[in-house]
Design an enzyme around this catalytic site. Structure first.
Site, PDB file in Angstrom:
ATOM      1  N   LEU A 106       0.640  -0.968   0.700  1.00 20.64           N
ATOM      2  CA  LEU A 106       0.146   0.236  -0.328  1.00 20.64           C
ATOM      3  C   LEU A 106       1.248   1.030  -0.251  1.00 20.64           C
ATOM      4  O   LEU A 106       2.270   1.217   0.384  1.00 20.64           O
ATOM      5  CB  LEU A 106      -0.950   0.245   1.266  1.00 20.64           C
ATOM      6  CG  LEU A 106      -1.814  -1.193   1.387  1.00 20.64           C
ATOM      7  CD1 LEU A 106      -2.917  -1.752   2.426  1.00 20.64           C
ATOM      8  CD2 LEU A 106      -2.947  -0.826   0.266  1.00 20.64           C
ATOM      9  N   CYS A 110       4.999   6.093  -4.355  1.00 18.60           N
ATOM     10  CA  CYS A 110       5.061   7.615  -3.442  1.00 18.60           C
ATOM     11  C   CYS A 110       5.861   6.772  -3.065  1.00 18.60           C
ATOM     12  O   CYS A 110       7.634   7.502  -3.004  1.00 18.60           O
ATOM     13  CB  CYS A 110       3.862   8.292  -2.316  1.00 18.60           C
ATOM     14  SG  CYS A 110       4.399   9.311  -0.840  1.00 18.60           S
ATOM     15  N   CYS A 115       7.566  10.672  -4.386  1.00 16.34           N
ATOM     16  CA  CYS A 115       7.646  11.208  -3.392  1.00 16.34           C
ATOM     17  C   CYS A 115       9.033  10.898  -2.566  1.00 16.34           C
ATOM     18  O   CYS A 115       9.727  11.704  -2.723  1.00 16.34           O
ATOM     19  CB  CYS A 115       6.525  11.556  -2.374  1.00 16.34           C
ATOM     20  SG  CYS A 115       4.938  11.015  -3.444  1.00 16.34           S
ATOM     21  N   HIS A 165       7.620   0.831   2.175  1.00 18.20           N
ATOM     22  CA  HIS A 165       6.359  -0.260   2.130  1.00 18.20           C
ATOM     23  C   HIS A 165       5.998  -0.813   2.997  1.00 18.20           C
ATOM     24  O   HIS A 165       5.076  -1.132   3.382  1.00 18.20           O
ATOM     25  CB  HIS A 165       6.834  -1.148   0.883  1.00 18.20           C
ATOM     26  CG  HIS A 165       7.680  -0.448  -0.665  1.00 18.20           C
ATOM     27  ND1 HIS A 165       6.968   0.597  -0.804  1.00 18.20           N
ATOM     28  CD2 HIS A 165       8.042  -1.334  -1.433  1.00 18.20           C
ATOM     29  CE1 HIS A 165       7.679   0.688  -1.882  1.00 18.20           C
ATOM     30  NE2 HIS A 165       8.163   0.106  -2.295  1.00 18.20           N
ATOM     31  N   PHE A 530      15.093  31.276  16.755  1.00 19.30           N
ATOM     32  CA  PHE A 530      15.468  32.174  16.250  1.00 19.30           C
ATOM     33  C   PHE A 530      17.225  31.349  15.879  1.00 19.30           C
ATOM     34  O   PHE A 530      17.678  30.789  16.786  1.00 19.30           O
ATOM     35  CB  PHE A 530      16.350  33.190  16.681  1.00 19.30           C
ATOM     36  CG  PHE A 530      17.040  34.679  15.473  1.00 19.30           C
ATOM     37  CD1 PHE A 530      16.245  35.458  14.834  1.00 19.30           C
ATOM     38  CD2 PHE A 530      18.616  34.682  15.857  1.00 19.30           C
ATOM     39  CE1 PHE A 530      16.505  35.999  13.570  1.00 19.30           C
ATOM     40  CE2 PHE A 530      18.852  35.658  15.554  1.00 19.30           C
ATOM     41  CZ  PHE A 530      17.653  36.317  13.932  1.00 19.30           C
TER      42      PHE A 530
HETATM   43  C1  COM Z   1       3.051   8.245   2.061  1.00 19.36           C
HETATM   44  C2  COM Z   1       1.867   6.657   1.285  1.00 19.36           C
HETATM   45  S1  COM Z   1       4.329   7.180   1.182  1.00 19.36           S
HETATM   46  S2  COM Z   1       0.920   6.790   2.035  1.00 19.36           S
HETATM   47  O1  COM Z   1      -0.002   8.715   1.630  1.00 19.36           O
HETATM   48  O2  COM Z   1       0.520   7.461   3.059  1.00 19.36           O
HETATM   49  O3  COM Z   1      -0.209   5.939   1.851  1.00 19.36           O
END
Ligand code: COM
Length: 552
Positions: A106, A110, A115, A165, A530
């Site tokens: 899942l 990304c 990403c 993953h 700062f």
């Molecule tokens: C992030 C994947 S790498 S999710 O948006 O958390 O499913």
């Protein structure tokens, strides 16, 4: 099918199979009867990704009728950011979901190709930039251009991506209590029915979350070996590029181009629209754009705006790119590596039975409740078009879930804070100065360096990540601007190039878009930590005493 949920003989043999794959550490051995550990997931996913042909069975985490006999409220087709967040939300609201993804994990592209590697590359680019700039000074050794290898960094990512993953699968199953089937595609039967490995599942609703992929320009030679996009760069790069030509001027083009150049691979960007003036980016301030582009050029990137790519040249392997210059002249660049950054489009083939309405670019049309043209079918994430950003994907999925669960929830993503990486972190939100000038009669700005300062000697901004630049070559240390309506004293826009300011922009965007807005006086009341990267708090405080504030 492989049952990853229910203890039994199948589960035991899965555990034994994972054990035979080796070990990642002492924590990757689950006790008999216990769920798969993160380490076990990592080993399993890594094996499947490396040997897909030998691992075609789906990974089933589906509740039996003894556990839950309700009809599914929604089946999420695709378990990326939108599918996973939508599923988690729906489940948390007491609904029943099933999430199906063709990949064995899942989280979608990304953590696999998009990403996460992009951030790794951008961090590497920033490190290399500093190391090259500082070489021979302080403790910095000479910068060895031959040691900065694109292929090596790609391999580093690939060798570690099974951890994120695995965390996605473990968290989704053990903490979020989601049901899912992975590593096998869903077949859409109708607006309420999906088939997976021969079994049909029905639901009150479908939520489509299958994302988008790079759209390649239709020019001769684009299929030759040596042409990559952000996904195939990860999967297929098998040599060290020596010279790079980027086709396109998207965010991806700027970000990956900056990374390639930072490694020492001479990079040329061929873009039709001027960089950062593409339709997919809004509220880009002219001053910010000029600084970003100037700093890319300062690092040696060649940027050819108004260019029309004509052909990728090569004989089995890329050797060059032919393009037309703005003036009409046709030129060629020798290269062994072409990277496509022309934007993305979804692949809707699997949804043919639904007859979804799409826009002229091929994105699924969805309203602010994420409803498509087909009753009961929602769409979320990149499938519905830009911005191709994480917040939008996740909140679209959640928006669909909320509506499925009976809430009347609208998500408007037309306004949002934005960012990109070059060797800098570039962040902006609200109005650009020009947009503000067009809308308000008394606009002032707080800007560093100010327009009349010499940036080569004006060492501000200086903060996280830019201190060494500020003390060696100030112009490299960044740029910032706050746009203010002097009449109402409200902040209208914020723009920053530097390091460490991205988090602040998440909050500034929220504050300035509140109906009551956020004034420079309220900004001046905040307590800065700062040296705070964007300096906005103290710079507002310097002006807050003025009844009629003027530029700083
Ligand atoms: C992030 C994947 S790498 S999710 O948006 O958390 O499913």
């Amino acid at each position: 099918m492989i049952d990853v949920r229910n203890p039994g003989d199948g589960f035991r043999s899965l555990r034994a199979r994972i054990a035979a794959l080796g070990t990642l550490g002492p924590g990757d051995r689950g006790a008999d009867g216990a769920p798969l550990t993160v380490g076990e997931w990592a080993l399993l996913i890594d094996d499947i990704v490396d040997h897909p042909e030998a691992n075609t069975e789906g990974l089933w985490n589906v509740a039996g009728p003894d556990e839950d006999d309700r009809e599914y409220d929604a089946i999420f087709v695709g378990g990326g950011a939108s599918g996973r967040f939508g599923s988690a939300f729906l489940k948390a609201r007491g609904g029943r979901q099933l999430t199906i993804d063709a990949w064995p994990f899942l989280g979608g592209s990304c953590p696999h190709q998009a990403c996460v590697p992009h951030h790794l590359f951008s961090e590497a680019a920033r490190e290399m930039d500093l190391a090259r700039h500082m070489q021979g000074r302080l403790w910095y050794p000479p910068f060895d251009e031959k040691r900065a290898s694109i292929q090596e960094i790609v391999e580093l990512f690939k060798a570690g991506r099974m951890y994120p993953h695995a965390i996605m699968n473990w968290q989704s199953k053990e903490q979020l209590d989601m049901e899912f089937i992975l590593n096998t595609p869903a077949t859409i039967i109708d607006s309420r029915t999906v088939e997976v490995e021969g079994r049909r599942f029905s639901a009150r609703n479908l939520v489509l979350c299958t994302g988008a992929r790079t759209r390649y320009p239709d020019i001769p030679g684009i299929g030759i070996k040596g042409v990559y996009d952000f996904a195939t760069l990860i999967e297929d790069l098998d040599y060290e590029p020596n010279r790079c030509v980027i086709i396109g001027g998207s965010k991806v083009a700027l970000e990956y181009g900056s990374f390639f150049q930072a490694t020492g691979c001479q990079t040329t960007i061929l873009t039709r629209s001027p960089l950062m003036e593409t339709a997919s980016l809004h509220h880009v301030d002219t001053g910010l754009r000029e600084y970003v582009v100037a700093m890319m050029a300062d690092r040696g990137i060649e940027i050819i705006e108004g260019a029309e790519p004509l052909e990728v040249l090569g004989n089995g392997k890329v050797t060059g790119v032919r393009y037309r210059e703005p003036g009409g002249a046709v030129r060629e660049i020798d290269t062994d590596f072409v990277f496509v950054g022309t934007g993305e489009r979804p692949n809707l083939g699997m949804y043919a039975p639904l007859g979804l309405a799409t826009d002229e670019r091929g994105f699924v049309i969805a309203d602010t409740r994420m409803r498509t043209s087909v009753p009961g079918v929602y769409a979320a994430g990149d499938l519905v078009g830009p911005p191709m950003e994480m917040f939008k994907a996740r909140k679209c999925g959640v928006g669909a879930a909320r509506n499925v669960m009976g809430e009347d929830y609208e998500f408007d993503f037309t306004e949002y804070p934005d960012f990109l990486h070059t060797t800098y972190e570039v962040t902006w939100c609200g109005l650009s100065e020009a947009e503000a000038q067009a809308k308000y009669r008394n606009v002032i700005k707080i800007q560093m360096p100010p327009d009349d300062a010499d940036p080569e000697t004006f060492a501000l901004p200086a903060a996280e990540g830019s201190m060494l630049y500020a003390f060696t070559r100030p112009v490299l240390s960044g740029w910032l601007k706050l746009v203010i309506d002097a009449d109402s004293r409200k902040v209208l826009g914020a723009h920053h190039v530097g390091y460490g300011a991205k988090d602040a922009f998440q909050y500034i965007d929220y504050l300035i878009r509140r109906p009551e807005g956020f004034t420079m006086d309220e900004m001046a009341e905040l307590n800065e930590l700062f040296l705070n990267p964007e300096h906005f708090i103290q710079l507002c405080r310097l002006r807050a005493g003025q009844q009629n504030p003027v530029n700083l």
